[in-house]
Design an enzyme around this catalytic site. Structure first.
Site, PDB file in Angstrom:
ATOM      1  N   THR A   1       4.039   2.470  -1.568  1.00 47.50           N
ATOM      2  CA  THR A   1       4.173   1.117  -1.039  1.00 47.50           C
ATOM      3  C   THR A   1       5.644   0.733  -1.017  1.00 47.50           C
ATOM      4  O   THR A   1       6.445   1.230  -1.806  1.00 47.50           O
ATOM      5  CB  THR A   1       3.376   0.105  -1.881  1.00 47.50           C
ATOM      6  OG1 THR A   1       3.563  -1.207  -1.351  1.00 47.50           O
ATOM      7  CG2 THR A   1       3.828   0.124  -3.336  1.00 47.50           C
ATOM      8  N   ARG A   2       5.997  -0.150  -0.096  1.00 47.25           N
ATOM      9  CA  ARG A   2       7.333  -0.741  -0.065  1.00 47.25           C
ATOM     10  C   ARG A   2       7.247  -2.251  -0.219  1.00 47.25           C
ATOM     11  O   ARG A   2       8.246  -2.953  -0.102  1.00 47.25           O
ATOM     12  CB  ARG A   2       8.057  -0.418   1.250  1.00 47.25           C
ATOM     13  CG  ARG A   2       7.261  -0.649   2.499  1.00 47.25           C
ATOM     14  CD  ARG A   2       8.093  -0.497   3.767  1.00 47.25           C
ATOM     15  NE  ARG A   2       8.365  -1.774   4.384  1.00 47.25           N
ATOM     16  CZ  ARG A   2       7.548  -2.362   5.252  1.00 47.25           C
ATOM     17  NH1 ARG A   2       6.406  -1.793   5.587  1.00 47.25           N
ATOM     18  NH2 ARG A   2       7.864  -3.522   5.781  1.00 47.25           N
TER      19      ARG A   2
ATOM     20  N   HIS B   1      -0.856  -6.552  -4.589  1.00 46.98           N
ATOM     21  CA  HIS B   1      -1.733  -7.668  -4.928  1.00 46.98           C
ATOM     22  C   HIS B   1      -3.119  -7.119  -5.269  1.00 46.98           C
ATOM     23  O   HIS B   1      -3.304  -5.906  -5.415  1.00 46.98           O
ATOM     24  CB  HIS B   1      -1.771  -8.666  -3.770  1.00 46.98           C
ATOM     25  CG  HIS B   1      -0.418  -9.198  -3.415  1.00 46.98           C
ATOM     26  ND1 HIS B   1       0.273 -10.078  -4.217  1.00 46.98           N
ATOM     27  CD2 HIS B   1       0.397  -8.955  -2.335  1.00 46.98           C
ATOM     28  CE1 HIS B   1       1.448 -10.358  -3.660  1.00 46.98           C
ATOM     29  NE2 HIS B   1       1.545  -9.693  -2.525  1.00 46.98           N
TER      30      HIS B   1
ATOM     31  N   HIS C   1      -4.527  -4.227  -3.122  1.00 48.16           N
ATOM     32  CA  HIS C   1      -3.933  -2.905  -3.347  1.00 48.16           C
ATOM     33  C   HIS C   1      -4.513  -2.256  -4.604  1.00 48.16           C
ATOM     34  O   HIS C   1      -4.797  -1.054  -4.627  1.00 48.16           O
ATOM     35  CB  HIS C   1      -2.416  -3.029  -3.484  1.00 48.16           C
ATOM     36  CG  HIS C   1      -1.742  -3.654  -2.305  1.00 48.16           C
ATOM     37  ND1 HIS C   1      -1.370  -4.973  -2.278  1.00 48.16           N
ATOM     38  CD2 HIS C   1      -1.397  -3.136  -1.095  1.00 48.16           C
ATOM     39  CE1 HIS C   1      -0.803  -5.250  -1.119  1.00 48.16           C
ATOM     40  NE2 HIS C   1      -0.814  -4.152  -0.376  1.00 48.16           N
TER      41      HIS C   1
ATOM     42  N   ARG D   1      -3.925   1.512   6.987  1.00 51.79           N
ATOM     43  CA  ARG D   1      -3.747   1.001   8.343  1.00 51.79           C
ATOM     44  C   ARG D   1      -2.251   0.866   8.643  1.00 51.79           C
ATOM     45  O   ARG D   1      -1.490   0.332   7.854  1.00 51.79           O
ATOM     46  CB  ARG D   1      -4.431  -0.358   8.468  1.00 51.79           C
ATOM     47  CG  ARG D   1      -4.413  -0.941   9.865  1.00 51.79           C
ATOM     48  CD  ARG D   1      -5.035  -2.329   9.872  1.00 51.79           C
ATOM     49  NE  ARG D   1      -5.119  -2.871  11.224  1.00 51.79           N
ATOM     50  CZ  ARG D   1      -4.107  -3.438  11.869  1.00 51.79           C
ATOM     51  NH1 ARG D   1      -2.919  -3.537  11.270  1.00 51.79           N
ATOM     52  NH2 ARG D   1      -4.265  -3.908  13.087  1.00 51.79           N
TER      53      ARG D   1
END
Length: 574
Positions: free
Chosen positions: A199-200, A204, A207, A293
């Site tokens: 992730t960048r 939350h 996730h 996605r």
């Protein structure tokens, strides 16, 4: 070089033999040197520690062509992203660098010698082909394409590298692990099936739910491996994001997940980048990799459509699944079902079921305005960290830049505005008047265009630092050139509010207001290059406010500026 059950061959290039390492360090001190860019620094670290295995250096011309056009190295190995060392050709010529030369690569932060490259060849990037083939379109709305055309230098240096020193990090050292260290951790924990999640963005509840689902369906553990190198311009800084990741780790079932940082320079290359990320995760020992996605998508192109289809990245990873030797875990976007208090993949939600979601844009709006962020969306610990890093507008800094001719009244407006803001209270107020800056910061400068631009740039730097610190900054230079003003706008807008006020008092009135008589001296030819007389004042193209002191009182002008600040939430009720 190591071969383990986690990810196959790992080409770790660090030298463990102390005499050889000392010999390389001594040689590095004698060689011509190139200072790396921030992107190159990230790339080099992952070449040296094996994160970019099988690469052993920066791509040669043949390797570059194979990767760009076929997603393969010359030996047929799958590799989808061009990793090159771009350098100014004139600098290389000055250093006498040619094929066969050995060149030291230095850290831009502390000038430490990191590696020696043996130059195999010097060549030029095929920018148009790279944009089309790698990123899908020659469209500079794509951050990597913009970088390619505006920041990539003219000469690419290909060749193998030898490690001299590892880049030094002073932040989150305990969770910055090399591929070998991550693999060793897996062995220590007896993890044999590992789902990696990249992730960048801050994480939350959705996730956390996504990664837990992936682990449970694959009977695996979770490696949370966020990017802390270069991400998309405008992303939240990595310090804030890492604090969020540390907070959310406590929300996982005991023993399920580990956190390790990745110093990757992302290209936001969508499908190609997803394959690249899968290769990197294999090198770190993961057996599974989550692709969601629009993985690594940069957003909209210049026509307003997304650069990549929502599941195009998943499709490309599946195409290479046999070669990748890491299983993709595909996920659609998760959405919240308030009636059952759970998250579900959007494609599994029955028609008519009520759902809730908060977009990234909406989250940023709520952070800026102080609007509530519900617990179904994020954990209170995460929200608290994000609010600390993104205070509401009335706690943020801002700059008001007043530009206009000498004696236009801009300094009187600036002083009156300073009084009004001090009366408002809530933040410190700094005043940068043109003559004061000339005396204190730019006393050695003359009045050529270049020197005037330097003076305005210095004002912009000071204004941006004050704004970053949460202060109100009022600057009142002449700032006659549009390009220089726009640079200041960009500098300050990255850290807070910026307002350009054009004090458009006519030249005739300025001459009349000029008690010192400098206009008369300029008209008589005693002063050369005087703005408004024999040097142009470029009218601002996009001021936030245009005023004229011959038509509007100082108090009314200040009131109009205050209204702008109140409208945008920088001042007002606290």
């Amino acid at each position: 070089m190591a071969n383990t059950p986690h990810g196959g061959i790992l080409k770790d290039l660090y030298v463990r033999d102390e005499p050889i390492q000392a010999q390389l360090a001594a040689e590095a001190a004698t060689l011509p040197a190139v200072t790396l860019t921030e992107r190159q620094l990230c790339d080099l670290e992952l070449i040296l520690n094996g994160g970019f295995s099988p690469l052993e250096g920066f791509l040669t011309q043949a390797e570059y062509a194979g990767v760009v056009h076929n997603s393969r190295l010359p030996d047929g190995t799958l590799w989808t992203m061009p990793i090159y060392l771009d350098v100014d050709g004139a600098e290389l010529a000055r250093l006498g660098v040619q094929a066969g030369s050995r060149v030291t690569l230095r850290d831009p932060r502390d000038d430490q010698a990191l590696a020696i490259i043996t130059v195999a060849d010097l060549y030029t990037a095929d920018r148009a082909a790279e944009a089309e083939k790698v990123y899908g379109a020659n469209d500079q709305a794509h951050p990597a394409v913009h970088y390619l055309f505006h920041k990539t230098r003219d000469t690419l240096v290909g060749g193998a590298v030898q490690a001299v020193n590892a880049p030094q990090h002073y932040d989150y050292v305990a969770i910055r692990r090399s591929p070998a260290e991550v693999r060793a951790l897996f062995r220590k924990l007896n993890w044999t099936r590992v789902v990696a999640f990249q992730t960048r963005n801050p994480m939350h509840r959705a996730h956390r739910e996504l990664t837990v689902r992936a682990a449970r369906t694959r009977h695996a553990n979770v490696l949370i491996q966020p990017v802390v190198g270069l991400t998309k311009p405008g992303d939240i800084d990595h310090f804030t994001r890492v604090r969020v990741y540390q907070a959310i780790m406590a929300k996982y079932p005991n023993g399920m997940a580990q956190l390790s940082l990745l110093p990757l320079a992302m290209r936001m290359g969508g499908p190609r980048e997803a394959v690249w990320h899968a290769i990197i995760r294999k090198n770190f020992g993961a057996t599974h990799f989550i692709v969601g996605r629009d993985h690594a998508g940069p957003g909209a192109n210049s026509q307003g459509a997304d650069f990549y289809g929502p599941y195009e990245a998943q499709d490309l990873v599946l195409r290479y699944k046999d070669e990748l030797a890491i299983e993709m875990v595909p996920f659609q976007m998760l959405t919240y079902l308030p009636d059952t208090d759970e998250y579900q993949p959007i494609n599994e939600v029955a028609e008519g079921v009520r759902t809730l979601n908060i977009s990234g844009t909406e989250l940023r709006r709520r952070l800026k305005t102080g609007a509530p962020i519900p617990e179904w969306f994020s954990y209170p610990e995460v929200v608290r960290i994000l609010r600390e890093a993104n205070p509401p507008r009335d706690s943020q800094g801002f700059t008001v830049l007043l530009t206009g001719l000498h004696a236009s009244g801009k300094e009187a407006i600036a002083r009156a505005l300073q009084v009004a803001l001090n009366q408002e209270g809530g933040r410190s107020v700094s005043l940068l008047l043109g003559e004061t800056i000339r005396q204190e910061l730019s006393s050695e400068l003359g009045y050529t265009k270049r020197e005037r631009d330097i003076n305005v740039a210095r004002i912009g730097f000071v204004a941006a630092e004050l704004t970053r610190a949460g202060a109100a900054c009022i600057a009142a230079p002449i700032a006659p050139y549009e390009a220089a003003r726009q640079i200041v706008r960009q500098q300050v807008s990255r850290v807070g509010g910026f307002y350009l006020v054009h004090v458009a008092t006519p030249l005739e009135a300025c001459i009349e207001n000029d008690r010192a008589g400098v206009y008369k001296r300029a008209i008589a030819g005693e002063i050369k290059g005087f703005t408004g007389i024999d040097d142009a004042y470029e009218t601002p193209g996009n001021p936030d406010l245009t005023v004229d002191t011959t038509r509007t009182s100082i108090s009314q002008i200040v009131h109009e500026i205050i209204l702008l600040l109140e409208r945008d939430g920088y001042i007002g009720d606290r």
